[in-house]
Scaffold this motif. Structure first.
Motif, mmCIF file in Angstrom:
data_model
loop_
_atom_site.group_PDB
_atom_site.id
_atom_site.type_symbol
_atom_site.label_atom_id
_atom_site.label_comp_id
_atom_site.label_asym_id
_atom_site.label_seq_id
_atom_site.Cartn_x
_atom_site.Cartn_y
_atom_site.Cartn_z
ATOM 1 N N GLN A 6 3.045 -1.568 -3.419
ATOM 2 C CA GLN A 6 2.806 -2.993 -3.595
ATOM 3 C C GLN A 6 2.654 -3.671 -2.236
ATOM 4 O OE1 GLN A 6 2.356 -4.252 -6.718
ATOM 5 N NE2 GLN A 6 2.575 -2.078 -7.273
ATOM 6 N N PRO A 7 1.797 -4.684 -2.144
ATOM 7 C CA PRO A 7 1.593 -5.382 -0.863
ATOM 8 C C PRO A 7 2.912 -5.914 -0.304
ATOM 9 C CG PRO A 7 -0.068 -6.050 -2.465
ATOM 10 C CD PRO A 7 0.927 -5.220 -3.222
ATOM 11 N N GLY A 8 3.065 -5.757 0.998
ATOM 12 C CA GLY A 8 4.249 -6.275 1.661
ATOM 13 C C GLY A 8 5.472 -5.387 1.578
ATOM 14 N N ARG A 9 5.344 -4.212 0.937
ATOM 15 C CA ARG A 9 6.482 -3.308 0.818
ATOM 16 C C ARG A 9 6.214 -2.010 1.585
ATOM 17 N NH1 ARG A 9 10.049 -5.124 -2.946
ATOM 18 N NH2 ARG A 9 11.094 -3.111 -3.064
ATOM 19 N N GLY A 10 7.283 -1.339 1.957
ATOM 20 C CA GLY A 10 7.165 -0.073 2.653
ATOM 21 C C GLY A 10 7.783 1.047 1.847
ATOM 22 N N VAL A 11 7.354 2.258 2.130
ATOM 23 C CA VAL A 11 7.890 3.451 1.476
ATOM 24 C C VAL A 11 8.453 4.388 2.540
ATOM 25 C CG1 VAL A 11 7.201 5.623 0.361
ATOM 26 C CG2 VAL A 11 6.556 3.439 -0.658
ATOM 27 N N TYR A 12 9.657 4.880 2.270
ATOM 28 C CA TYR A 12 10.278 5.927 3.084
ATOM 29 C C TYR A 12 10.454 7.125 2.179
ATOM 30 C CZ TYR A 12 13.413 8.144 6.482
ATOM 31 O OH TYR A 12 13.984 8.995 7.395
ATOM 32 N N LEU A 13 9.767 8.218 2.491
ATOM 33 C CA LEU A 13 9.821 9.419 1.663
ATOM 34 C C LEU A 13 10.560 10.508 2.429
ATOM 35 C CD1 LEU A 13 7.210 10.811 -0.710
ATOM 36 C CD2 LEU A 13 8.206 12.370 0.966
ATOM 37 N N HIS A 14 11.617 11.025 1.841
ATOM 38 C CA HIS A 14 12.437 12.065 2.463
ATOM 39 C C HIS A 14 12.351 13.336 1.623
ATOM 40 C CE1 HIS A 14 15.908 13.819 4.599
ATOM 41 N NE2 HIS A 14 16.277 14.273 3.419
ATOM 42 N N VAL A 15 12.000 14.451 2.260
ATOM 43 C CA VAL A 15 11.959 15.732 1.559
ATOM 44 C C VAL A 15 13.343 16.364 1.658
ATOM 45 C CG1 VAL A 15 10.856 17.988 1.385
ATOM 46 C CG2 VAL A 15 9.518 16.005 2.129
ATOM 47 N N ALA A 16 14.022 16.453 0.523
ATOM 48 C CA ALA A 16 15.389 16.985 0.516
ATOM 49 C C ALA A 16 15.396 18.500 0.610
ATOM 50 C CB ALA A 16 16.120 16.529 -0.744
ATOM 51 N N ASP A 26 11.904 16.646 6.581
ATOM 52 C CA ASP A 26 10.887 15.733 7.112
ATOM 53 C C ASP A 26 10.936 14.409 6.366
ATOM 54 O OD1 ASP A 26 10.075 17.810 8.738
ATOM 55 O OD2 ASP A 26 8.188 18.174 7.655
ATOM 56 N N ALA A 27 10.496 13.361 7.047
ATOM 57 C CA ALA A 27 10.406 12.041 6.420
ATOM 58 C C ALA A 27 9.091 11.388 6.797
ATOM 59 C CB ALA A 27 11.570 11.157 6.846
ATOM 60 N N LEU A 28 8.528 10.640 5.853
ATOM 61 C CA LEU A 28 7.283 9.919 6.081
ATOM 62 C C LEU A 28 7.537 8.440 5.812
ATOM 63 C CD1 LEU A 28 4.254 10.404 6.766
ATOM 64 C CD2 LEU A 28 3.829 10.386 4.283
ATOM 65 N N MET A 29 7.228 7.600 6.815
ATOM 66 C CA MET A 29 7.366 6.157 6.691
ATOM 67 C C MET A 29 5.978 5.553 6.563
ATOM 68 S SD MET A 29 10.317 5.854 9.593
ATOM 69 C CE MET A 29 10.144 7.581 10.119
ATOM 70 N N VAL A 30 5.769 4.761 5.516
ATOM 71 C CA VAL A 30 4.440 4.255 5.203
ATOM 72 C C VAL A 30 4.503 2.760 4.919
ATOM 73 C CG1 VAL A 30 2.426 4.492 3.702
ATOM 74 C CG2 VAL A 30 3.854 6.490 4.175
ATOM 75 N N GLU A 31 3.581 2.010 5.538
ATOM 76 C CA GLU A 31 3.436 0.583 5.273
ATOM 77 C C GLU A 31 1.953 0.241 5.214
ATOM 78 O OE1 GLU A 31 7.133 -1.753 7.216
ATOM 79 O OE2 GLU A 31 5.880 -0.712 8.689
ATOM 80 N N GLU A 32 1.638 -0.815 4.474
ATOM 81 C CA GLU A 32 0.283 -1.371 4.420
ATOM 82 C C GLU A 32 -0.746 -0.359 3.940
ATOM 83 O OE1 GLU A 32 -0.539 -3.099 8.221
ATOM 84 O OE2 GLU A 32 1.162 -4.479 8.127
ATOM 85 N N VAL A 55 12.130 15.489 -3.633
ATOM 86 C CA VAL A 55 11.840 14.372 -2.736
ATOM 87 C C VAL A 55 12.555 13.121 -3.203
ATOM 88 C CG1 VAL A 55 9.594 15.343 -2.122
ATOM 89 C CG2 VAL A 55 9.744 13.649 -3.948
ATOM 90 N N LEU A 56 12.932 12.286 -2.226
ATOM 91 C CA LEU A 56 13.474 10.968 -2.480
ATOM 92 C C LEU A 56 12.485 9.953 -1.927
ATOM 93 C CD1 LEU A 56 16.040 12.931 -2.229
ATOM 94 C CD2 LEU A 56 17.344 10.826 -1.915
ATOM 95 N N LEU A 57 12.097 8.991 -2.742
ATOM 96 C CA LEU A 57 11.165 7.963 -2.321
ATOM 97 C C LEU A 57 11.853 6.604 -2.436
ATOM 98 C CD1 LEU A 57 7.383 7.645 -3.091
ATOM 99 C CD2 LEU A 57 8.874 5.662 -3.372
ATOM 100 N N PHE A 58 11.961 5.919 -1.299
ATOM 101 C CA PHE A 58 12.553 4.579 -1.248
ATOM 102 C C PHE A 58 11.433 3.560 -1.157
ATOM 103 C CE2 PHE A 58 15.573 7.535 0.570
ATOM 104 C CZ PHE A 58 16.809 7.115 0.102
ATOM 105 N N ASP A 59 11.413 2.599 -2.063
ATOM 106 C CA ASP A 59 10.461 1.494 -2.058
ATOM 107 C C ASP A 59 11.227 0.256 -1.610
ATOM 108 O OD1 ASP A 59 8.875 -0.764 -2.881
ATOM 109 O OD2 ASP A 59 7.740 0.558 -4.186
#
Length: 232
Positions: A181-191, A206-212, A226-230
């Protein structure tokens, strides 16, 4: 914006009975470039030897999630909660005005491998509270299962923050598209295991940080969890 942080770039502490990897600055590990991501403040990947654990200690003004990957973790707190959690359990403790607790590996022979996650709450001075729910493997298989949210949606535990946590298991042809969603970021952590995110291969830790960006596609998992934080 997209940033990949490799597993070995995290902080590391070896206390003998405890081996811990820190995704963000924690205790003696300080990294000004990795203090938090949105309201996500801590992801510690802990391995605690049998019969050992964290003695009674205090917290305040933090949402604390414990998620066991293997083994068992015994919890006691000053609110009167006593529980032994294992794989599939999501435990949420809101420290609020202050709480003490202990965490212990009750096994005589097996280590416990778990993630401790801290999320900064929407307000200080909340009333301490505790919640625990079980999400079995079938609920997470080939999809992102909502396990924590600000409104307890879909049977998730409730967070006092505009943050959502999803957990998924992926193997073989299983895949999912996650719309951002616009204006939100995702932090994805591979457990554990490994998986491709938009064609980029990620390994355990590993972790992937994603915005925009508009969406993420997860596919090509090999025993991946995987854990995905919105996050707002």
């Amino acid at each position: 914006m997209r940033y990949l942080r490799k597993a070995n770039d995290r902080g590391y502490a070896d206390h003998g009975w405890l081996q811990s990897r820190h995704s963000f600055s924690f205790a003696d590990y300080h990294d000004p470039n990795h203090m938090q991501f949105g309201a996500l403040r801590v992801i510690n990947e802990d391995r605690v030897q049998s019969g050992m654990g964290f003695g009674t200690h205090s917290h305040r003004d933090m949402e604390i999630i414990s998620y066991v990957l293997s083994g068992q973790l015994q919890h006691r707190d000053s609110m009167g909660n006593t529980s032994v959690i294992g794989p599939g359990n999501v435990q949420r403790m809101s420290a609020g005005t202050g709480v003490t607790h202990s965490e212990f590996n009750p096994s005589n022979s097996e280590p416990v491998h778990f993630l401790q996650i801290w999320i900064i709450p929407e307000a200080r001075g909340l009333t301490p509270s505790y919640e625990e729910k079980v999400f079995d493997e079938a609920e997470k298989r080939g999809r992102l299962r909502l396990v924590a949210s600000p409104d307890g949606a879909d049977g998730s535990v409730r967070l006092h923050q505009d943050a959502r946590l999803y957990i998924g298991l992926f193997d073989g042809d299983e895949h999912v598209q996650y719309a951002m969603q616009p204006g939100r970021g995702v932090y994805l952590h591979v457990a554990r295991g490994e998986i491709e995110v938009d064609g980029q291969r990620l390994q355990a830790g590993d972790a992937l940080m994603v915005e925009e960006e508009a969406s993420l596609e997860l596919r090509g998992g090999k025993n991946a969890e995987v854990l995905l934080f919105d996050l707002a």
